[in-house]
Design a protein around this motif. Structure first.
Motif, PDB file in Angstrom:
ATOM      1  N   THR A  43       0.869  -1.170  -0.188  1.00  0.00           N
ATOM      2  CA  THR A  43       0.169   0.236  -0.135  1.00  0.00           C
ATOM      3  C   THR A  43       0.986   1.285   0.064  1.00  0.00           C
ATOM      4  N   ARG A  47       3.691   8.774   5.273  1.00  0.00           N
ATOM      5  CA  ARG A  47       4.522   8.926   6.298  1.00  0.00           C
ATOM      6  C   ARG A  47       5.896   8.612   6.156  1.00  0.00           C
ATOM      7  N   ARG A  50      10.672   3.894   8.035  1.00  0.00           N
ATOM      8  CA  ARG A  50      11.438   3.737   9.325  1.00  0.00           C
ATOM      9  C   ARG A  50      12.570   3.035   9.022  1.00  0.00           C
ATOM     10  N   TYR A  59       5.963  -0.669   2.119  1.00  0.00           N
ATOM     11  CA  TYR A  59       4.876   0.401   1.646  1.00  0.00           C
ATOM     12  C   TYR A  59       5.653   0.850   0.124  1.00  0.00           C
ATOM     13  N   GLU A  78      -9.093   2.273  -1.751  1.00  0.00           N
ATOM     14  CA  GLU A  78      -9.652   3.011  -0.736  1.00  0.00           C
ATOM     15  C   GLU A  78      -8.358   3.720   0.072  1.00  0.00           C
ATOM     16  N   GLY A  88      -3.169   4.382   1.575  1.00  0.00           N
ATOM     17  CA  GLY A  88      -4.206   3.913   0.624  1.00  0.00           C
ATOM     18  C   GLY A  88      -3.692   2.620  -0.414  1.00  0.00           C
ATOM     19  N   GLU A 109      -5.970  -0.864   8.217  1.00  0.00           N
ATOM     20  CA  GLU A 109      -6.788  -0.588   9.479  1.00  0.00           C
ATOM     21  C   GLU A 109      -8.265  -0.718   9.293  1.00  0.00           C
ATOM     22  N   ARG A 157      -1.874   6.600  18.915  1.00  0.00           N
ATOM     23  CA  ARG A 157      -1.954   5.201  18.510  1.00  0.00           C
ATOM     24  C   ARG A 157      -2.780   4.384  19.412  1.00  0.00           C
TER      25      ARG A 157
HETATM   26  P1  5GP Z   1       1.875   2.258  10.156  1.00  0.00           P
HETATM   27  O1  5GP Z   1       2.125   4.011  10.048  1.00  0.00           O
HETATM   28  O2  5GP Z   1       2.119   1.643  11.625  1.00  0.00           O
HETATM   29  O3  5GP Z   1       2.730   1.326   9.035  1.00  0.00           O
HETATM   30  O4  5GP Z   1       0.117   2.068   9.765  1.00  0.00           O
HETATM   31  C1  5GP Z   1      -0.696   2.328  10.057  1.00  0.00           C
HETATM   32  C2  5GP Z   1      -1.840   1.802   9.794  1.00  0.00           C
HETATM   33  O5  5GP Z   1      -2.315   1.826   8.397  1.00  0.00           O
HETATM   34  C3  5GP Z   1      -1.754   0.254  10.212  1.00  0.00           C
HETATM   35  O6  5GP Z   1      -2.736  -0.324  10.950  1.00  0.00           O
HETATM   36  C4  5GP Z   1      -1.782  -0.265   8.673  1.00  0.00           C
HETATM   37  O7  5GP Z   1      -2.226  -1.656   8.739  1.00  0.00           O
HETATM   38  C5  5GP Z   1      -2.582   0.590   8.274  1.00  0.00           C
HETATM   39  N1  5GP Z   1      -2.746   0.610   6.530  1.00  0.00           N
HETATM   40  C6  5GP Z   1      -1.439   0.544   5.858  1.00  0.00           C
HETATM   41  N2  5GP Z   1      -1.907   0.621   4.586  1.00  0.00           N
HETATM   42  C7  5GP Z   1      -3.200   0.730   4.504  1.00  0.00           C
HETATM   43  C8  5GP Z   1      -4.183   0.912   3.415  1.00  0.00           C
HETATM   44  O8  5GP Z   1      -3.823   1.243   2.344  1.00  0.00           O
HETATM   45  N3  5GP Z   1      -5.280   1.544   3.785  1.00  0.00           N
HETATM   46  C9  5GP Z   1      -6.126   1.322   4.984  1.00  0.00           C
HETATM   47  N4  5GP Z   1      -7.051   1.682   5.350  1.00  0.00           N
HETATM   48  N5  5GP Z   1      -4.861   1.195   6.296  1.00  0.00           N
HETATM   49  C10 5GP Z   1      -3.759   0.921   5.988  1.00  0.00           C
END
Ligand code: 5GP
Ligand code: ADP
Length: 210
Positions: A43, A47, A50, A59, A78, A88, A109, A157
């Motif tokens: 996706t 951000r 890391r 990502y 989405e 997304g 999420e 979080r």
């Molecule tokens: P983090 O910043 O910890 O990588 O992720 C933030 C949250 O966004 C995590 O719960 C992750 O699973 C969720 N996430 C990552 N990619 C997507 C996406 O494309 N769509 C949605 N709705 N959530 C995502």
């Protein structure tokens, strides 16, 4: 000609959700070898990367302007605002692959899971949660242990997690991530059982019609 009439079934769409830090990526990495037919949908996120994350694997790291362009061009299935950034799913990570009969897992999420349920009612939605009793402490330890989150980010979080842990009705299965290997093997079992059931249903349907 549709994929099914071409002789193979549409792929299975899996969603793995759960609060930040519960261990979604870790459990998926441990489960992946037993589910070789399933590919992760990479996706997009705005951000910062890391230190241990790899572009195109964890990502696609994009700027705000690039994310705006993806939205404008309708290239995201989405998207959501999470923890002060946007994420997304590229359409290309999901639709074509499923049509070709490949299985896809979206690690996303709760708002995204809800949207996937609307778009693909047949998707299998799995929620990963911390062991009962000390959910917030466990999540905090894991988020802090992973690094790269300041106090405000950890707090944000944890607040989101409280809401997410109340949304489990949306999901087909809930798995407790007490130990990575145990949770991964439960994830494998759930997915393999589901694939078997769907294959049997398809075979039964073909016998009835054919
Ligand atoms: P983090 O910043 O910890 O990588 O992720 C933030 C949250 O966004 C995590 O719960 C992750 O699973 C969720 N996430 C990552 N990619 C997507 C996406 O494309 N769509 C949605 N709705 N959530 C995502
Ligand atoms: P998520 O993808 O849900 O945000 P991660 O997979 O990045 O979570 O895991 C967050 C942190 O928790 C990582 O440092 C990971 O090693 C650790 N972790 C994951 N599962 C467990 C577990 N069962 N027990 C202890 N630590 C875990």
């Amino acid at each position: 000609m549709s994929v099914e009439s071409a002789g193979h079934q549409r792929g299975l769409l899996l969603v793995l959700s759960g609060p930040s830090g519960v261990g979604k990526d870790t459990v998926w990495r441990a489960a992946a070898p037993c589910l070789p037919s399933v590919q992760k949908a990479v996706t997009c996120t705005t951000r910062a990367r890391r230190p241990n994350e790899v572009e195109g694997v964890d990502y696609f790291f994009v700027s705000d302007a690039e994310f705006d362009r993806l939205l404008r061009d309708n290239l995201l299935l989405e998207w959501a605002n999470v923890h002060a950034h946007r994420v997304g799913i590229p359409v290309s990570s999901v639709s074509g692959r499923m049509e070709r009969g490949e299985d896809v897992i979206c690690i996303i999420e709760v708002q995204g899971a809800r949207r996937i349920r609307e778009l693909y009612p047949e998707a299998l939605l799995i929620f990963l949660k911390p062991p009962p009793g000390r959910e917030a402490d466990t999540l905090k330890e894991r988020i802090v242990g992973r690094g790269a989150a300041d106090d405000a980010e950890v707090e944000r979080r944890l607040q989101t997690a409280t809401w997410e842990l109340g949304q489990t009705d949306l999901y087909d299965h809930q798995i407790i991530n007490d130990q990575v290997e145990r949770a991964a093997s439960e994830l494998c079992e759930v997915v393999l059982r589901e694939k078997e059931q769907r294959q049997e249903e398809t075979a039964g349907g073909k016998r009835e019609t054919g």
